[in-house]
Each structure stands twice: as C-alpha cells, then as structure tokens.
Design an enzyme around this catalytic site. Structure first.
Site, PDB file in Angstrom:
ATOM      1  N   HIS A   1     -32.252  11.877 -10.916  1.00 50.10           N
ATOM      2  CA  HIS A   1     -30.800  11.739 -11.046  1.00 50.10           C
ATOM      3  C   HIS A   1     -30.470  10.869 -12.258  1.00 50.10           C
ATOM      4  CE1 HIS A   1     -31.067   7.680  -9.442  1.00 50.10           C
ATOM      5  NE2 HIS A   1     -31.528   8.100  -8.274  1.00 50.10           N
TER       6      HIS A   1
ATOM      7  N   HIS B   1     -32.518   7.670 -13.096  1.00 49.77           N
ATOM      8  CA  HIS B   1     -33.809   7.920 -13.737  1.00 49.77           C
ATOM      9  C   HIS B   1     -33.606   8.243 -15.224  1.00 49.77           C
ATOM     10  CE1 HIS B   1     -34.550   9.429  -9.453  1.00 49.77           C
ATOM     11  NE2 HIS B   1     -35.283   8.334  -9.553  1.00 49.77           N
TER      12      HIS B   1
ATOM     13  N   CYS C   1     -40.190  -1.217   6.782  1.00 53.66           N
ATOM     14  CA  CYS C   1     -39.206  -0.212   6.373  1.00 53.66           C
ATOM     15  C   CYS C   1     -39.967   0.967   5.789  1.00 53.66           C
ATOM     16  CB  CYS C   1     -38.232  -0.792   5.343  1.00 53.66           C
ATOM     17  SG  CYS C   1     -37.099   0.450   4.660  1.00 53.66           S
TER      18      CYS C   1
ATOM     19  N   CYS D   1     -38.765   1.850   2.175  1.00 54.59           N
ATOM     20  CA  CYS D   1     -39.321   1.017   1.094  1.00 54.59           C
ATOM     21  C   CYS D   1     -40.844   1.017   1.117  1.00 54.59           C
ATOM     22  CB  CYS D   1     -38.826  -0.421   1.218  1.00 54.59           C
ATOM     23  SG  CYS D   1     -37.049  -0.620   1.033  1.00 54.59           S
TER      24      CYS D   1
ATOM     25  N   CYS E   1     -32.563  -3.282   6.369  1.00 55.58           N
ATOM     26  CA  CYS E   1     -33.087  -3.226   5.008  1.00 55.58           C
ATOM     27  C   CYS E   1     -31.907  -3.226   4.029  1.00 55.58           C
ATOM     28  CB  CYS E   1     -33.933  -1.965   4.819  1.00 55.58           C
ATOM     29  SG  CYS E   1     -34.257  -1.550   3.091  1.00 55.58           S
TER      30      CYS E   1
ATOM     31  N   HIS F   1     -31.748   0.401   2.177  1.00 58.36           N
ATOM     32  CA  HIS F   1     -31.546   1.639   2.937  1.00 58.36           C
ATOM     33  C   HIS F   1     -30.573   1.487   4.108  1.00 58.36           C
ATOM     34  CE1 HIS F   1     -35.402   2.356   0.838  1.00 58.36           C
ATOM     35  NE2 HIS F   1     -34.957   3.581   0.766  1.00 58.36           N
TER      36      HIS F   1
ATOM     37  N   LYS G   1     -24.450   2.147  -4.865  1.00 60.12           N
ATOM     38  CA  LYS G   1     -25.603   2.498  -5.679  1.00 60.12           C
ATOM     39  C   LYS G   1     -25.886   3.993  -5.576  1.00 60.12           C
ATOM     40  CE  LYS G   1     -30.632   2.158  -5.531  1.00 60.12           C
ATOM     41  NZ  LYS G   1     -31.781   1.727  -4.737  1.00 60.12           N
TER      42      LYS G   1
ATOM     43  N   LYS H   1     -30.175   9.163  -3.182  1.00 59.07           N
ATOM     44  CA  LYS H   1     -30.185  10.398  -2.403  1.00 59.07           C
ATOM     45  C   LYS H   1     -29.696  10.149  -0.984  1.00 59.07           C
ATOM     46  CE  LYS H   1     -33.269  13.937  -0.520  1.00 59.07           C
ATOM     47  NZ  LYS H   1     -34.663  14.345  -0.309  1.00 59.07           N
TER      48      LYS H   1
END
Length: 641
Positions: free
Chosen positions: A20, A23, A128, A131, A145, A148, A297, A300
């Site tokens: 995305h 990146h 997690c 992670c 977390c 997430h 943020k 996905k």
C-alpha cells in the site's frame, strides 16, 4: 576526493498483505536519497525485499486457500513489481526464504549460541499474533495491543531465549554517546525511555508443533526462528556477510529507514543482536511517521489502505512522488487525501513550476524563433536577477536539508527559487521589452537567466521527479544523458548553450479539476457541480500575516494590449494601483466607487508593465470572478479580520 559509499535499506516488507501507500513511501524515500547521494558522486546501494516467515503469513495463506510457499511467491512478486512502477532503482531485492539469507541466519544463531547468549527456558506471557511478539502489561493500551487494538492471548511454552538484557547498559551508552544514532530525536528519546525499565530477554524461537513455516534453529531443529531474529539479518545477508566484498564496502555506512511501528525491533533487538554477533552496529536508524487516512494509521486491518498504483495511474508518477516527499515531515505523521494531492499538483506543479516553464519557453520561441538567445557580454548581470547568488543559496539549503532527511524543507527551498523567477518575469515584463528594439539585448538576457534558473531547478528536483527533470532538460536544449545532476557542478551557470534549437513547448503538469466521488459529495453538491479540493490546513499565525483592508475604487481603466486585466486606482487610506484579472467580466465604469477587500501586504509586482501594489479578493463561480464587496460603507483602510 574519496567519498564514502552510501548504503540505505528499507524494512523488508511483510507479505501478509498487498503493498500500500505506506510501503511505497518508504521505498521512495530510499530511492530519493540514493539519487541525491549519486548527485554527490557517491557509490550507492539500495536494499529492499520481503519478510516471508511467521504466524501471520501462514494465516494469510490459509485465508487465500494457498500453501505458504505459493502465497509468499505471489505476494513477494507484487512488492518486487511495484518498484519499477515507482521508478525505484534498487540494487538488490532480498527474500527471507532464499538460501543465501537462511544460511546467514543459521550462521549468526550458531555464533551467538556458541558464545552462551542463547538459552532454553519456559515462558508464559501475553502474545499478540498480529505483531508476533510477547507484550508486557505496561506496553498495552487498555489491555490491548496498541497497533492492532486486540487483546493478546496468554500463552505458556518452552522456547529459546536471547540474552538481550545482557546488552542493555551497552545499548543505553551507545544511544546516549551517539546522538544521531536514532533520528529524529523524538524516537531516540522513545528508545531511551523504554530502556529505563529492565530489558527482558528475547524469545527467539517457536516450536514446530505450533509453527513449521520458518528457518529451523541450527542447534535444535524442533524449533523455527522467531520472525524478527530472522528478518533483521537481511541487512547483512544481502551483502554477503561475513566476508563478501559488498559487506566489507557498504556495511560500515549502513542506514536504515523504518516506520515508527517497528522502532523497537530495529532500535533495541537489532543493535543488541549485532553486538552479540560481533558485527559493528549500523550508522543511523531513520524513523518516519504514519500516513493516516481519516485520522487512522493506514493498515489492512482497518481497511483504509491506498493503492499506490491507482494513484499513479490517475495522477502521474512524478506528481505522486512529489506529493509524498513534500507533504510529510519526515518523522511525523501525515494525512493523505486525494483532495490534498490535487491541490498540491495544481498549486506547486501546474501553477508554480509548470507555468514558469511554459511561460519562459513560449516567450523564447516567440521572440527568438525557438533558439536559446545569444546574450551580449555582461547583459545577464544587468538584467536585474541575481541568479548566481540566489541559486547558490538554494543549492546549499537543498543539500543540507536532503542530507538530514528534511525532504519537505529541501523542496520548499527549490520552490522559493521558482517563485523568485516567477516574480522576476512579472517585474521585467519580457512582453513589454519585446516591443522595444533597443531592449533586445535585455530581453535576451532576461530569458537566458530564466532558462539557466530552470536548468538548475531541473537538477534539484531530479531525486524526487527524475522523469520531469529529464523532460525539462530536453526542452531547455540540454542532453539528459550527460552527468548533469552532480551537485558540485551546478554552480558553473553555463549549461544553456546559445543558439541551441528547442523542442516544441509542452505542459509539464496540466491542472486537474477535482470531483468528489464519495457518498457525501451528493450531499455537499446536490446538483452535481464539481467541488474544488480543500487546501491543506494552516496555522492561525500564517493567516494573521495577511493584511486585508477595505479599499474604494477611485478609477478603473484598460491597459493597452491587455485583454484580461484592468488597472485600478484605489484608496485604502493611501492611494495605490492594483492590477486585477477581471477585464472580461467587469466594465471599468461599473467598478468606480465600489468598496472591495484588498490584500495590502502582497509584494509589489509589475504586470503588463504596470506596478501592482496589492490584490483584490474575488470568488470564482463557474469560471467567472465575482468581486467581494461590503454591504454598507466602510472607511477606506479599515482592517478585515
């Protein structure tokens, strides 16, 4: 002069999802830096790649109905294929499933194990799976977390541990004694704050009974390597550690680029791993913020990712590269929206750079038959624009900013130079000089100065917009295949060759009319009219710099040879002349006596040979300007707040 090599890495991207915009940004930063250091005649090496082991990969493959190998091959291919589409010139693409990488991981594990820094123990903690690491209670936010927003599971199992706690004091000392080891400083301080608490040892294995997709431990094949202990070693495995020529040349100059969500693995796990393995630590860890969409943020899991390929197809590669480098202050979060992208394209690229480029070359074609004009000795110095001084200052500011990852500041310095040249056109009014045969030498000098300035601009934008840079050079009569981009040669000011024929003028960046397509557009514009993009937010201090005053129009008259502008004599407590582009919509006699809103502290500029000392405010409705007036008489000069 011998220059040190430059080695820059992106994180290797995790293949649990498609690439995305986040990146793409990290890869672009690395590419921009490499191109900049090539301008400084340094040998560069850009490493990127994919991280392909761990729980999340297995879960993602299962969700796609594929085995892990088929899945990672496909997703890794998407990341690899994205790079040329971004015009990123990487030197290597490392995959953690490659034999060359797995061999280095096993070598380093065995080396640290033999030194007694890896031991076997049982551990219970909060894990997690997103992670793929254990969390302590104080790291969680409301028991969840922080990345997430899910509650970790408490698991208990026997594993191998790396004695990371053994290196805590060494790491604290290293970070404190090397202030730019982690930058910007906010992230250095974050690491030091984390290190105030006792550092726990790092669990570096997963039992095969739970996870088989990984690199087996060389000293116990019942376990596979923890994904972070595996992935981080890519930075040396790609260079041929321990004895490869690339490793010996580039590793002493290593710089990493990461997003802030992986600060802890890179700022704590990685340096302690290097220390335990007897490998010199990297030079700098450079940490950038998040690209936020709707204040969250981009990820996905939150279903708010932006596909970079869609943006490139819609708006053009160089425009997208420019936006990403200009919009984000490296180290801080930035907000992405297509409205902001379009606004930046229209303002910076179409209006500032594109308009300067097309105006200069159009006049050169018109007045000198499409050839670089010959200039009389000393004429360019008399033409009123101190090109050499302004250019040297810009080059110096640009170089300092780029070297410190201040991409936004570097581009702002270039755009200040562009704005100076646009003002230079308004002040010198080449179209007026062209009417006087006695001013022919001065006209040639003015256009030569502008072309020389554009040549410098084309070089400075090269790291960010390489295709645009080459297009500009071609239309300035330069050979883009030459080593034009070397910084230490930009100060010679002899690029433009008199008499060179120039190609036909083109538009670098056509303006874009923004139309919203979301559901809220229908509510905002029920009749389907196009909505212009909202410009980026500004601080109150910027707005307070505007001096808006009420002015009374005393007289309005046409300017000879001008079809679009009128000269207005106004009273704002003092008399001034203002040139306004409203001639096609207002008759001079209809304006006399109107009270308008005037931007009074705008720098004076010569327009169509008339010195304009301000700008009136107008709304543009359907392409027609509507002059802003007051609904009752106000004393001229009254401030508008």
């Amino acid at each position: 002069m011998t220059r040190n090599p430059f080695y820059i890495t992106t994180p290797i991207y995790y293949v649990n999802a498609r690439p995305h915009l986040g990146h793409a940004y990290t890869s672009l930063v690395a590419d921009v830096l490499c191109r900049f250091h090539q301008m400084k005649r340094q040998e560069t090496f850009l490493l990127t790649g994919t991280d392909e082991h761990g729980d999340k990969v297995v879960q993602a493959a299962k969700a796609e109905g594929e085995n892990p190998r088929t899945y990672v091959d496909r997703i890794s291919g998407l990341f690899r294929d994205l790079l040329p589409r971004l015009n990123v010139r990487n030197n290597d693409f490392i995959r953690t499933t490659e034999p060359r990488h797995m061999a280095v991981v096993k070598h380093v594990l065995q080396k640290i194990y033999d030194r007694g820094d890896i031991y076997f123990s049982e551990y219970e903690g909060l894990y997690c799976f997103g992670c793929e690491r254990f969390y302590t209670e104080h790291e969680l936010e409301d028991g969840k977390c922080p990345d997430h927003e899910t509650e970790p599971e408490r698991i208990k199992e026997a594993n191998y541990f790396f004695k990371m706690s053994k290196y805590q004091e060494w790491l604290i000392d290293h970070v404190q004694s090397h202030p730019d080891f982690i930058r910007p400083s906010r992230y250095r301080n974050e690491v030091l704050a984390f290190l105030k608490d006792p550092l726990e040892d790092l669990c570096i294995s997963r039992p095969k009974s739970r996870l088989e997709w990984g690199i087996p431990l060389p000293f116990d094949d019942r376990f596979v390597t923890y994904v972070w202990f595996d992935a981080l070693l890519n930075y040396v495995s790609a260079l041929g550690y321990p004895t490869g020529e690339r490793f010996l040349k580039f590793w002493p100059h290593a710089q990493h680029i990461v997003a802030k969500d992986i600060l802890k693995p890179h700022g704590i796990y990685w340096p302690t791993m290097l220390k335990a393995a007897g490998i010199p630590v990297y030079q700098h860890l450079n940490v950038h913020g998040y690209w936020n969409v709707d204040k969250s943020k981009m990820s996905k899991s939150l279903k708010n990712v932006v596909d970079p390929l869609v943006l490139i197809q819609s708006y053009g590669l160089d425009a997208c590269r420019y936006f990403l480098m200009r919009e984000m202050v490296f180290g801080l979060d930035a907000s992405f929206s297509e409205e902001a992208l379009v606004a930046r394209i229209n303002s910076d690229l179409a209006n500032d750079l594109g308009n300067l480029f097309s105006r200069t070359l159009t006049m050169t074609h018109k007045y000198f038959k499409g050839r670089v004009p010959e200039t009389a000795p000393g004429a360019r110095d008399k033409a009123g624009f101190h090109l050499e001084k302004a250019a040297r200052e810009t080059i110096s500011e640009f170089e300092q900013a780029m070297a410190s990852f201040a991409f936004r500041k570097a581009l702002e310095s270039v755009w200040e130079f562009i704005n100076q040249m646009n003002k230079y056109i308004d002040v010198t009014a080449p179209w007026m000089l062209a009417k006087e045969p006695s001013q022919r030498d001065l006209l040639a000098a003015v256009l030569s100065n502008l072309m020389e300035g554009l040549a410098i601009v084309s070089a400075l934008i090269y790291p960010v917009m390489p295709d645009t840079a080459r297009t500009m050079q071609k239309h300035l009569g330069l050979d883009p295949r030459e080593r034009f981009f070397e910084l230490d040669g930009l100060g010679s000011f002899s690029r433009i060759r008199p008499g060179t024929p120039l190609p036909k003028v083109i538009s670098l960046f056509p303006r874009i009319e923004w139309k919203k397509t979301r559901a809220e557009s229908a509510e905002a514009a029920p009749h389907g009219e196009a909505l212009k993009p909202v410009k980026p937010e500004i601080d109150l201090e910027i707005l307070q710099k505007l001096d808006l005053r009420i002015a009374t129009i005393l007289k309005a008259e046409a300017i000879p040879g001008a079809k679009k502008v009128l000269a207005l004599e106004v009273d704002m407590g003092e008399k001034r002349t203002v040139v306004a582009g409203i001639a096609q919509h207002y008759r001079p006699q209809d304006l006399t006596g109107k009270q308008i809103v005037l931007a009074a502290n705008l720098k004076p500029a010569k327009i169509m040979g008339v010195l304009s000392q301000g700008m009136l405010l107008a709304a543009v409705d359907g392409g027609k300007p509507v002059v802003l007036t007051v609904d009752q008489p106000v004393k001229p000069g009254t401030s508008v707040t």
